[in-house]
Design a protein around this motif. Structure first.
Motif, PDB file in Angstrom:
ATOM      1  N   PHE A 139     104.184  50.085  39.881  1.00 36.12           N
ATOM      2  CA  PHE A 139     102.959  50.005  39.699  1.00 36.12           C
ATOM      3  C   PHE A 139     102.661  48.852  38.555  1.00 36.12           C
ATOM      4  CE2 PHE A 139     102.349  54.462  41.404  1.00 36.12           C
ATOM      5  CZ  PHE A 139     102.395  54.140  42.785  1.00 36.12           C
ATOM      6  N   ALA A 140     101.783  48.103  39.110  1.00 36.06           N
ATOM      7  CA  ALA A 140     101.324  46.800  38.005  1.00 36.06           C
ATOM      8  C   ALA A 140     100.370  47.529  36.957  1.00 36.06           C
ATOM      9  CB  ALA A 140     100.395  45.802  38.775  1.00 36.06           C
ATOM     10  N   ASN A 141      99.793  48.598  37.230  1.00 30.07           N
ATOM     11  CA  ASN A 141      98.876  49.422  36.491  1.00 30.07           C
ATOM     12  C   ASN A 141      99.593  50.697  35.935  1.00 30.07           C
ATOM     13  OD1 ASN A 141      96.652  50.410  35.123  1.00 30.07           O
ATOM     14  ND2 ASN A 141      95.403  50.624  36.371  1.00 30.07           N
ATOM     15  N   LEU A 142     100.313  50.686  34.825  1.00 29.63           N
ATOM     16  CA  LEU A 142     101.060  51.785  34.518  1.00 29.63           C
ATOM     17  C   LEU A 142     100.450  52.410  33.130  1.00 29.63           C
ATOM     18  CD1 LEU A 142     104.727  50.538  34.973  1.00 29.63           C
ATOM     19  CD2 LEU A 142     103.417  52.513  36.265  1.00 29.63           C
ATOM     20  N   PRO A 143     100.567  53.679  32.826  1.00 29.59           N
ATOM     21  CA  PRO A 143     100.029  54.313  31.515  1.00 29.59           C
ATOM     22  C   PRO A 143     100.712  53.698  30.199  1.00 29.59           C
ATOM     23  CG  PRO A 143     101.358  56.001  32.854  1.00 29.59           C
ATOM     24  CD  PRO A 143     101.478  54.438  33.686  1.00 29.59           C
ATOM     25  N   SER A 144     100.021  53.890  29.372  1.00 28.17           N
ATOM     26  CA  SER A 144     100.574  53.505  27.957  1.00 28.17           C
ATOM     27  C   SER A 144     101.150  54.544  27.543  1.00 28.17           C
ATOM     28  CB  SER A 144      99.164  53.077  27.125  1.00 28.17           C
ATOM     29  OG  SER A 144      98.582  54.335  26.813  1.00 28.17           O
ATOM     30  N   VAL A 145     102.074  54.107  26.357  1.00 27.41           N
ATOM     31  CA  VAL A 145     103.184  54.896  26.205  1.00 27.41           C
ATOM     32  C   VAL A 145     103.194  55.109  24.409  1.00 27.41           C
ATOM     33  CG1 VAL A 145     105.670  55.045  25.647  1.00 27.41           C
ATOM     34  CG2 VAL A 145     104.842  54.323  27.850  1.00 27.41           C
ATOM     35  N   SER A 146     103.296  56.082  23.913  1.00 28.98           N
ATOM     36  CA  SER A 146     103.809  56.450  22.375  1.00 28.98           C
ATOM     37  C   SER A 146     105.011  57.105  22.337  1.00 28.98           C
ATOM     38  CB  SER A 146     102.822  57.504  22.096  1.00 28.98           C
ATOM     39  OG  SER A 146     101.555  57.246  21.961  1.00 28.98           O
ATOM     40  N   ILE A 147     105.792  56.329  21.828  1.00 23.89           N
ATOM     41  CA  ILE A 147     107.252  56.564  21.620  1.00 23.89           C
ATOM     42  C   ILE A 147     107.291  57.548  20.433  1.00 23.89           C
ATOM     43  CG2 ILE A 147     109.937  55.934  21.244  1.00 23.89           C
ATOM     44  CD1 ILE A 147     109.143  53.604  23.181  1.00 23.89           C
ATOM     45  N   PRO A 171     107.729  46.243  27.786  1.00 25.42           N
ATOM     46  CA  PRO A 171     106.417  45.506  28.134  1.00 25.42           C
ATOM     47  C   PRO A 171     105.389  45.566  27.137  1.00 25.42           C
ATOM     48  CG  PRO A 171     107.141  46.386  30.245  1.00 25.42           C
ATOM     49  CD  PRO A 171     108.119  47.026  29.167  1.00 25.42           C
ATOM     50  N   PRO A 172     104.960  44.757  26.227  1.00 21.91           N
ATOM     51  CA  PRO A 172     104.131  45.003  25.346  1.00 21.91           C
ATOM     52  C   PRO A 172     102.844  45.381  25.590  1.00 21.91           C
ATOM     53  CG  PRO A 172     104.250  42.506  25.485  1.00 21.91           C
ATOM     54  CD  PRO A 172     105.204  43.156  26.360  1.00 21.91           C
ATOM     55  N   GLU A 173     102.400  45.284  26.724  1.00 19.28           N
ATOM     56  CA  GLU A 173     100.913  46.039  27.353  1.00 19.28           C
ATOM     57  C   GLU A 173     101.150  47.344  27.398  1.00 19.28           C
ATOM     58  OE1 GLU A 173     102.444  43.479  30.933  1.00 19.28           O
ATOM     59  OE2 GLU A 173     103.035  43.697  28.841  1.00 19.28           O
ATOM     60  N   LEU A 174     102.268  47.878  27.631  1.00 15.91           N
ATOM     61  CA  LEU A 174     102.696  49.362  27.834  1.00 15.91           C
ATOM     62  C   LEU A 174     102.998  49.985  26.774  1.00 15.91           C
ATOM     63  CD1 LEU A 174     104.689  49.248  31.131  1.00 15.91           C
ATOM     64  CD2 LEU A 174     102.388  49.448  30.766  1.00 15.91           C
ATOM     65  N   LEU A 175     103.396  49.425  25.688  1.00 14.37           N
ATOM     66  CA  LEU A 175     104.113  50.245  24.364  1.00 14.37           C
ATOM     67  C   LEU A 175     102.793  50.026  23.435  1.00 14.37           C
ATOM     68  CD1 LEU A 175     106.416  51.452  22.584  1.00 14.37           C
ATOM     69  CD2 LEU A 175     106.977  49.099  22.014  1.00 14.37           C
ATOM     70  N   ARG A 176     102.338  51.402  23.425  1.00 13.97           N
ATOM     71  CA  ARG A 176     101.101  51.364  22.460  1.00 13.97           C
ATOM     72  C   ARG A 176     101.332  51.447  21.016  1.00 13.97           C
ATOM     73  NH1 ARG A 176      95.966  53.611  23.732  1.00 13.97           N
ATOM     74  NH2 ARG A 176      94.474  53.469  22.012  1.00 13.97           N
ATOM     75  N   GLU A 177     102.455  52.379  20.928  1.00 13.16           N
ATOM     76  CA  GLU A 177     102.937  53.027  19.369  1.00 13.16           C
ATOM     77  C   GLU A 177     104.409  53.369  19.428  1.00 13.16           C
ATOM     78  OE1 GLU A 177     100.059  55.552  17.945  1.00 13.16           O
ATOM     79  OE2 GLU A 177     100.472  56.859  19.534  1.00 13.16           O
ATOM     80  N   ILE A 178     104.921  53.174  18.184  1.00 12.53           N
ATOM     81  CA  ILE A 178     106.302  53.838  18.164  1.00 12.53           C
ATOM     82  C   ILE A 178     106.146  54.885  16.797  1.00 12.53           C
ATOM     83  CG2 ILE A 178     108.919  53.890  17.366  1.00 12.53           C
ATOM     84  CD1 ILE A 178     108.645  51.008  18.807  1.00 12.53           C
ATOM     85  N   ILE A 179     106.269  55.976  16.990  1.00 14.42           N
ATOM     86  CA  ILE A 179     105.929  57.021  15.723  1.00 14.42           C
ATOM     87  C   ILE A 179     107.192  57.413  15.186  1.00 14.42           C
ATOM     88  CG2 ILE A 179     104.861  59.101  15.050  1.00 14.42           C
ATOM     89  CD1 ILE A 179     102.742  58.819  17.610  1.00 14.42           C
ATOM     90  N   LEU A 180     107.611  56.901  14.105  1.00  7.71           N
ATOM     91  CA  LEU A 180     108.892  57.653  13.206  1.00  7.71           C
ATOM     92  C   LEU A 180     108.430  58.740  12.460  1.00  7.71           C
ATOM     93  CD1 LEU A 180     110.143  54.188  12.292  1.00  7.71           C
ATOM     94  CD2 LEU A 180     111.061  55.480  14.093  1.00  7.71           C
ATOM     95  N   VAL A 181     109.262  59.780  12.817  1.00  8.08           N
ATOM     96  CA  VAL A 181     108.701  61.169  12.053  1.00  8.08           C
ATOM     97  C   VAL A 181     110.046  61.202  11.062  1.00  8.08           C
ATOM     98  CG1 VAL A 181     108.251  63.439  11.932  1.00  8.08           C
ATOM     99  CG2 VAL A 181     107.490  62.061  13.815  1.00  8.08           C
TER     100      VAL A 181
END
Length: 614
Positions: A139-147, A171-181
Motif C-alpha cells: 500500500f502506498a498509504n501505510l501507517p506510521s511507526v514507533s520503534i 522509509p522516512p515518511e513511515l518512521l515516526r520515532e525510535i524510542i530507546l529505553v
C-alpha cells in the motif's frame, strides 16, 4: 403536458434517491462481508483502521493504491561500500587484541565486541530475500511507526549499528520515532556519549532512562507509554534491518489492525558478524517445560516463499503490532516481571481473542544470538521470577492444559504464588476470548504431536561416560543451540551432574537432555559417518530413535541399524560410525539403567521396528 412532465421528473428523482439508498446499503453490507472475510484472505483491500490519522496528516484516503517501496538509489549507493564486514561477510582481526581482554569483552557482551568496533555502523548487508520479494508492492498509504528498543549495558557500536540500519532502510515518511529505553545501564559510554551521538546522527531517536533496573517487559511498556506511531515495532538492541523490511509488516497490519506480524529473523554470528539466513522459516511453539520450540512449515506455507504464513507463537523479541490493538489486548500483563513468558501471553491473547499472528518472509531482520559465556544476572533478584511469570500465563490462559506444565516441573509451581490475576481474568472475559483447547486444536494443531504432554519414565538416565576414555562424558558443550555435541571432563557429582551432562534415553525412545526437549540426531542424515547435533525433540521422528545395548554397551542409532555412538577423545567430539565390538570407544555407561523397562523397549516402539542388536 407541463404537469405530466413534472410528475415524470419527480418519479425520476425518486428512483435515483431510492437507488442511491439501496447502493449505500449494499456497499455497507459488502464492507461488512469483506471485513468478515479478511482474516481468511489477507489480499482483500479495505480502508485501514488508521485512516483517520492519515487524514489528519493530509495524506491520500486511498488504501488500495500500491507502491514499490524499494529505495533503489540508496541500495545502489550502499553497494559501493568496501571494508571489514561489508556485505555481511565473516570477518576476523589480523591483529587481535590481548586474548584475556578479548575473552572478558566477549563474556560481558555475549559476542565479539572488539570486532564490532572495527566494522562500520553503516555496513552493507546481503539481500537474501526470495527473488519474488523484490517485485512485491505494498500500500502506498501505510501507517506510521514507533520503534521501541529496550537495552541494558548494550555494547555501544552494536547499539548504534542497529539504529543506523533502521534509519538507512526504513522509509522516512513511515518512521515516526525510535524510542530507546535505557534499563538502568551503568556503562559510561551509554550516558552522555550516547545522548550526543543520537542527537547528532539519529534525530528521530529519543532516550528514556529508567530510575532502576526493571527488566525487558517493564522497559517495553515504558517505551510504549510514550509512543505516538500507529504501529509499534519491538526490536532488540543488537539487530540489523535488511532491505525493505518495514512495508511488508505494515501492509498486513493496514489490512487488519488485529494482525500481528513478525519478520524473518536472520543470524548475525556472534564471533565473525557474518550475516546469514537462519533457515527457510518455521512456526513457533513451546514444549511443556515452556521452552520456546519451532514447528516445521506446513506444505501450504512452502508454495510461495514470499507469502506470509500463520505462526502459533512468536519468538518474542521482534514483531509489529497496531498500538491500538496492543492496548485493547491489555498490553503485557503488568504482573509479569523482568522477562519470561511474555511472548506466550501475548501470542495466546492474539489468537484466542480475535486476532492472528503472521510471519512475513519478505521482511528480514538480522539478530546477534549471544554466546554461552554471557550471563545477564540482575543484581538483587535471586527469586524465581521466570517460573512465577509462567504460572501467571498458565493460570489465566491455558485452562486445564496448565497441569501439563505443572506436572513437568516436579512440584516447582506448587511453591509459587502467582499473585493477583483478577485484572487478567476480567480482560479475557471482556474480550470473549476462546478456550485454550480451541488454540491447540485450530492454531497449534501439530504441537501435541511434536511435543506430547507426557510423563518422565526413562529407560536409562544420568551421566553417559565413555568406557574407552573414562574421564570424558557426553556433553552439550554449552546451552543447546542446534550445534554439535561432544565430550568434556566428567562432572564430579555423578548423581546430580550439570544439565549439560544429564541425559535420558526417554520413554519416547530418543536421547535427550534429561527433563528437557532437546534431542540427539545425526548431523548428516543417511551418511555412513556423521557428527551428532542437539535438536528440538520431535516425537516419532525416526531420526531421533536410539537404543542402549547393555551387553555390548553400545548406544545405537536405531534408524541406521549398524551405526553406534563413538567417542573421539583426541578432539573431544563424538561421531556415528559402524559399530565395532572390540573397540572401547564405542562403549558407554549410564549412571542409571532401568532394566525392567529396557526389556520392554522394542514392544513400546511406535512403529514396532526391530533393531539388530546381536
Amino acid at each position: 403536458m407541463h404537469f405530466t412532465n413534472l410528475m415524470c421528473f419527480f418519479r425520476l428523482i425518486s428512483i435515483i434517491v431510492i437507488s442511491g439508498v439501496i447502493y449505500l446499503l449494499m456497499y455497507q453490507l459488502n464492507s461488512i462481508q469483506d471485513a468478515l472475510k479478511l482474516r481468511d484472505n489477507p489480499k482483500i483491500n479495505i480502508n485501514p483502521f488508521w485512516q483517520r490519522d492519515s487524514q489528519r496528516r493530509g495524506e491520500s484516503n486511498s488504501a488500495t493504491q500500491l507502491k514499490d517501496w524499494h529505495e533503489l538509489e540508496s541500495i545502489a549507493k550502499e553497494a559501493t561500500r568496501k571494508g571489514i564486514g561489508e556485505l555481511g561477510q565473516a570477518s576476523k582481526l589480523d591483529d587481535p587484541p590481548d586474548p584475556e581482554f578479548h575473552r572478558i569483552l566477549s563474556k560481558q557482551n555475549g559476542f565479539n565486541a572488539f570486532l564490532s568496533d572495527q566494522i562500520s555502523v553503516n555496513r552493507l548487508l546481503p539481500d537474501i530475500r526470495s527473488l519474488g520479494c523484490k517485485n512485491k508492492k505494498y500500500f502506498a498509504n501505510l501507517p506510521s511507526v514507533s520503534i521501541v528498543i529496550p537495552f541494558n549495558n548494550e555494547h555501544f557500536t552494536a547499539l548504534v549499528r542497529s539504529l543506523h540500519s533502521l534509519v538507512n532502510r526504513s522509509p522516512p515518511e513511515l518512521l515516526r520515532e525510535i524510542i530507546l529505553v535505557d534499563d538502568y545501564s551503568d556503562r559510561t559510554e551509554l550516558k552522555r556519549n550516547l545522548d550526543r551521538y543520537v542527537k547528532a546522527h539519529i534525530p528521530k531517536a529519543k532516550i528514556i532512562r529508567l530510575p532502576q533496573r526493571m527488566g525487558l517487559i517493564a522497559a517495553r511498556l515504558a517505551g510504549v507509554d510514550k509512543a505516538v506511531g500507529d504501529v509499534l515495532v519491538f526490536l532488540d538492541a543488537h539487530i540489523e534491518a535488511n532491505y525493505n523490511w518495514l512495508p511488508p509488516l505494515l501492509h498486513l497490519i493496514a489490512l487488519d489492525k488485529r494482525t500481528v506480524v513478525c519478520p524473518m529473523i536472520d543470524v548475525i554470528d556472534d564471533r565473525t558478524f557474518e550475516y546469514s539466513a537462519q533457515d527457510e522459516g518455521a512456526r513457533g511453539a513451546f514444549d511443556w517445560n515452556f521452552d520456546y520450540k519451532r514447528l516445521p512449515l506446513l506444505k501450504s506455507n512452502k508454495n510461495d516463499p514470499t507469502e506470509p504464513y500463520e505462526n502459533p507463537i512468536m519468538s518474542g523479541g521482534i514483531f509489529a503490532i497496531s498500538r491500538e490493538w496492543f492496548w485493547e489486548l491489555g498490553a503485557y500483563d503488568d504482573g509479569l516481571e523482568i522477562w519470561g513468558g511474555e511472548q506466550y501471553e501475548l501470542s495466546f491473547k492474539i489468537w484466542m481473542c480475535g486476532g492472528r499472528l503472521l510471519d512475513a518472509p519478505c521482511s528480514r531482520v538480522g539478530h546477534i544470538f549471544r554466546n554461552a559465556e554471557w550471563d545477564d544476572v540482575i543484581p538483587g533478584r535471586d527469586d524465581d521470577y521466570v517460573h512465577r511469570n509462567f504460572k501467571r500465563v498458565a493460570e489465566v490462559w491455558m485452562d486445564d492444559y496448565k497441569h501439563y506444565i505443572y506436572n513437568k516441573a516436579n512440584g516447582t509451581y506448587e511453591k509459587i504464588d502467582a499473585g493477583n490475576l483478577t485484572k487478567q481474568l476480567e480482560l479475557r472475559n471482556k474480550l470473549h476470548c476462546k478456550s485454550f483447547k480451541w488454540f491447540i486444536e485450530n492454531v497449534a494443531f501439530d504441537l501435541v504431536k511434536m511435543y506430547p504432554p507426557k510423563g518422565n519414565t526413562d529407560f536409562a538416565f544420568g551421566q553417559v561416560r565413555s568406557v574407552g576414555a573414562s574421564n570424558l562424558c557426553l556433553d552439550t558443550l554449552g546451552p543447546p543451540d542446534y550445534s554439535f555435541v561432544g565430550l568434556r571432563e566428567c562432572d564430579h557429582d555423578t548423581k546430580f551432574p550439570s544439565r549439560y551432562q544429564d541425559w535420558a534415553l526417554s520413554e519416547d525412545h530418543d536421547m535427550r537432555m534429561r527433563g528437557e526437549d532437546y534431542c540427539l540426531r545425526a548431523a548428516d542424515l543417511g551418511a555412513q559417518t556423521s557428527f551428532v547435533i542437539i535438536f528440538d525433540c520431535h516425537f516419532g521422528d525416526p531420526n531421533q530413535v536410539w537404543y542402549y545395548n547393555r551387553r555390548t554397551q553400545w548406544l545405537m542409532y536405531s534408524e541406521h541399524e549398524d551405526l553406534c555412538l563413538k567417542a573421539m577423545p583426541e578432539n573431544k567430539r563424538v561421531i556415528l560410525d559402524a559399530c565395532k565390538t572390540n573397540n572401547a570407544l564405542f562403549k558407554w555407561t549410564f549412571v542409571h539403567v532401568n532394566n525392567v523397562l529396557l526389556d520392554q523397549y522394542f514392544k513400546t516402539l511406535p512403529n514396532k521396528k526391530k533393531v539388530k542388536i546381536n
